[in-house]
Design an enzyme around this catalytic site. Sequence first.
Site, short mmCIF file in Angstrom:
data_model
loop_
_atom_site.label_atom_id
_atom_site.label_comp_id
_atom_site.label_asym_id
_atom_site.label_seq_id
_atom_site.Cartn_x
_atom_site.Cartn_y
_atom_site.Cartn_z
N SER A 108 -4.20 2.95 7.70
CA SER A 108 -4.89 3.73 7.02
C SER A 108 -5.96 4.83 7.40
O SER A 108 -5.26 5.58 7.95
CB SER A 108 -6.16 2.83 6.20
OG SER A 108 -6.29 3.59 4.95
N ASP B 279 1.52 1.84 -2.85
CA ASP B 279 0.06 2.13 -2.13
C ASP B 279 -0.68 2.57 -2.96
O ASP B 279 -0.43 3.67 -3.47
CB ASP B 279 0.52 2.54 -0.78
CG ASP B 279 -1.19 2.60 0.02
OD1 ASP B 279 -2.27 2.19 -0.82
OD2 ASP B 279 -1.08 2.70 1.26
N HIS C 206 -0.99 -1.00 0.17
CA HIS C 206 -1.64 -0.71 1.38
C HIS C 206 -1.59 -1.42 2.49
O HIS C 206 -2.04 -1.17 3.52
CB HIS C 206 -2.95 -0.20 0.75
CG HIS C 206 -3.98 0.65 1.75
ND1 HIS C 206 -3.43 1.76 2.20
CD2 HIS C 206 -5.16 0.49 2.18
CE1 HIS C 206 -4.41 2.33 3.14
NE2 HIS C 206 -5.40 1.53 3.02
O1 9J3 Z 1 -8.75 3.06 5.63
C1 9J3 Z 1 -8.60 3.09 4.20
O2 9J3 Z 1 -7.99 1.87 4.05
C2 9J3 Z 1 -8.55 4.25 3.41
C3 9J3 Z 1 -9.24 3.70 2.37
C4 9J3 Z 1 -9.56 4.82 1.43
O3 9J3 Z 1 -9.26 5.16 0.28
O4 9J3 Z 1 -10.93 5.47 1.90
C5 9J3 Z 1 -11.49 6.16 0.81
C6 9J3 Z 1 -12.95 6.84 1.04
#
Ligand code: 9J3
Length: 298
Positions: free
Chosen positions: A168, A214, A246
């Site tokens: 992510s 996701d 995700h």
């Molecule tokens: O690192 C992640 O899981 C991204 C998650 C996300 O949507 O962050 C938005 C601020």
Amino acid sequence: MLTATLLLAGGALVGTSAVGTATAGPAVAGAQATAVSTAAGEEFRRGPDPTRQSVEAARGTFQFEEISVPRGNGFGGGTIYAPTDTSQGTFGAIAIAPGFLESKSAISWYGPKLASNGFVVFAIDTNSPIDFPNTRGTELLAALDYLTKQSKVASRIDVGRLAVAGHSMGGGGSLEAVNTRPELKAAIALAPWHPRQGWDSVTAPTLIVGGQNDGIAPVNQHAKPFYNGLTSAREKAYLEMKGGDHFVVTKPNTTIGRYVLSWAKRYVDNDSRYEQFLCPAPAVGGDISDYRGTCPTG
Ligand code: 9J3
């Protein structure tokens, strides 16, 4: 005591000389088996010839140790997974960062998987759980610097064979890191999230893994535009997991394991034995809902 020390030192010197001058025998045969020069450059082969079964297995053949690293040195600490047997030579190293609000536990399954196949793996925590991708990129590079310069396993690592990965925002961070430090051998972005889509200055071979469903980093807004934006990457691939969310990349998965291991072997170690698991590109089907890549055609 003094006599014993001198004898040991003498023995070591004789041993070194014998290996250096030998023209046949087990030591030379071993070296030929693990460092192979080809037209495409030197390969760093670690471990036995791979099979479909071996690349999907949870563990390879190397014993490894786990070393806890405290917070500091530019990142939030972490766990090093390091193979203990260096008789085949040094190892490539891969730093992996978790995502927003996550700890290293989100990416820890890659530690045993990759270390047991002959990589030093550093699953890190970030300074803050809310760090954004650019900061996570800086932290990944700090972790690699710690690993190669200060860690207990520094001598086991080939500083010319380093890579980054992450989940992510950590996957976004891995793109930042490989963009900042083009000498890195590879990046692996796992359900990556980043506000930026243009990655035309990244040159390192980059694997992007996405989950079809996701909802946090939708592949149409993140993984796929990143893949398309990697216009200068020497090699790139996009693996999309059918029905994956995700967090599909945060749990042990044989398909993801096969591609992550093969990508690291092929591009960090230049180990051509793993080419067969990357090219030709797989047909869509089973747990793969989409796949794009730079495999030669025909
Ligand atoms: O690192 C992640 O899981 C991204 C998650 C996300 O949507 O962050 C938005 C601020």
